[in-house]
Write an enzyme that holds these catalytic residues in place. Structure first.
Site, PDB file in Angstrom:
ATOM      1  N   LEU A  44      42.992  38.917  44.059  1.00 35.34           N
ATOM      2  CA  LEU A  44      42.392  39.618  43.593  1.00 35.34           C
ATOM      3  C   LEU A  44      43.530  40.489  42.827  1.00 35.34           C
ATOM      4  O   LEU A  44      44.734  41.038  43.430  1.00 35.34           O
ATOM      5  CB  LEU A  44      41.473  39.838  44.330  1.00 35.34           C
ATOM      6  CG  LEU A  44      40.288  39.189  45.132  1.00 35.34           C
ATOM      7  CD1 LEU A  44      39.396  39.670  46.155  1.00 35.34           C
ATOM      8  CD2 LEU A  44      39.213  38.186  43.987  1.00 35.34           C
ATOM      9  N   ASP A  45      42.904  40.569  41.635  1.00 31.99           N
ATOM     10  CA  ASP A  45      43.335  41.680  40.681  1.00 31.99           C
ATOM     11  C   ASP A  45      43.340  43.188  41.441  1.00 31.99           C
ATOM     12  O   ASP A  45      42.813  43.488  42.600  1.00 31.99           O
ATOM     13  CB  ASP A  45      42.374  42.454  40.037  1.00 31.99           C
ATOM     14  CG  ASP A  45      43.103  40.586  38.649  1.00 31.99           C
ATOM     15  OD1 ASP A  45      44.169  40.317  38.800  1.00 31.99           O
ATOM     16  OD2 ASP A  45      42.551  40.398  37.183  1.00 31.99           O
ATOM     17  N   PRO A  46      44.025  44.047  41.655  1.00 29.36           N
ATOM     18  CA  PRO A  46      44.682  45.107  42.026  1.00 29.36           C
ATOM     19  C   PRO A  46      42.446  46.034  42.046  1.00 29.36           C
ATOM     20  O   PRO A  46      42.192  46.869  43.132  1.00 29.36           O
ATOM     21  CB  PRO A  46      45.403  46.016  41.426  1.00 29.36           C
ATOM     22  CG  PRO A  46      46.498  45.232  41.296  1.00 29.36           C
ATOM     23  CD  PRO A  46      45.986  44.417  40.909  1.00 29.36           C
ATOM     24  N   ALA A  48      40.284  44.876  41.674  1.00 27.58           N
ATOM     25  CA  ALA A  48      38.751  43.915  42.545  1.00 27.58           C
ATOM     26  C   ALA A  48      39.318  44.411  43.832  1.00 27.58           C
ATOM     27  O   ALA A  48      39.964  44.666  44.076  1.00 27.58           O
ATOM     28  CB  ALA A  48      38.677  42.632  42.021  1.00 27.58           C
TER      29      ALA A  48
END
Length: 304
Positions: A44-46, A48
């Protein structure tokens, strides 16, 4: 001298908080479990939050069978501004007053973004272009144009709409692996003529695994973290049909040999002996062929 405790082995579900990378979540799991052998089934992106599936010890072999599972997200989309990254972390590239929009205006364009669609991933995705991640090329100042790819969006629904010059809509998305929610936000804004970008994202489900009850990734206990693991057999049985093996079939499969398939066994199966996962196997007619072996514990004993 007392025997050393067994090395941890299983699947760990964690809830990644906002602001840390998935790699940081993996590092914290390694520290809590006392092992370096921890992998993930998708990051997951930071910005998210939500569910990460981590494989621990020999169960890292299961991750291959989990990366393609479908997913559920909740998200917030801002309408009235487009950004360079299709989310709130990028530079604003265009704006338009979205005050004229209402919740009813969203139904048609969201319906067109539902089903089997061709989606152009965000230029800052992790897709490789000539061996280098697209986001790295963008950060180096390059213009990156990615090809559209087929994805399936089973559900794209508005949960709440907040009007204004920069309107906001909360959504829920059920989708296939490889779908970019940032791209849905971008394409919804473009279809409405005002631009759009993602401002919040939470992954709540991966296949049969749910974030509810999962521990926060940066608050894993220093003691007893192994008790949070799903056993290999439990995890595999959630994603695949189960084939129950007797001693002979378990011994064959654990040794990497094919064995007899029983009536009713078909496709890719989780081959289980007692409460232990022997491996992932493929049924070919009346034959059971090993795909991924787990020759440990009771399965290894059966192979001797």
């Amino acid at each position: 001298m007392p025997d050393a405790p067994p090395a941890p082995d299983g699947i760990l579900l964690v809830d990644k908080p906002q602001g840390i990378t998935s790699h940081t979540a993996v590092s914290r799991a390694r520290r809590a479990l006392g092992t370096r052998k921890v992998g993930h089934a998708g990051t997951l992106d930071p910005m998210a939050t939500g569910l990460l599936i981590l494989g621990v010890g020999p169960s890292t072999r299961l991750l291959t069978h989990m990366v393609g599972l479908d997913k559920t997200y909740t998200a917030t989309i801002a309408l009235g501004a487009a950004t360079s990254t299709d989310d709130a972390e990028g530079d604003v590239t265009s704006t338009a007053d979205a005050s004229h929009l209402s919740g009813d205006d969203l139904a048609a364009p969201m319906a067109r973004l539902t089903g089997d669609i061709e989606q152009v991933p965000s230029s800052v995705s992790a897709i490789k272009v000539d061996g280098e991640r697209a986001y790295a090329r963008v950060r180096a100042g390059e213009q990156v144009e990615l090809r559209a790819r087929p994805v399936t969006v089973a559900r794209f629904e508005a949960l709440a709409f907040r009007p204004g010059p920069l309107a906001e809509v909360d959504v829920v998305v059920d989708c296939s692996s490889g779908t970019y929610i940032r791209a849905l936000a971008r394409d919804l804004g473009a279809a409405l003529g005002v631009g759009g970008h993602l401002t919040a994202l939470r992954r709540t489900r991966i296949g049969p695994f749910d974030v509810e009850g999962a521990p926060i990734a940066d608050a894993l206990p220093e003691q007893g973290a192994s008790a949070l693991l799903l056993t290999p057999a439990e995890a595999a049985s959630r994603i695949l049909p189960v084939a129950r093996l007797d001693d002979e079939r378990a011994a064959n499969l654990a040794s990497g040999r094919r064995t007899v398939a029983l009536e009713g066994e078909a496709g890719i199966v989780a081959a289980v002996h007692g409460d232990r996962l022997v491996g992932i196997a493929r049924i070919d007619g009346r034959r059971m062929l090993p795909v991924t072996n787990f020759p440990t514990g009771a399965a290894a004993e059966a192979a001797r």
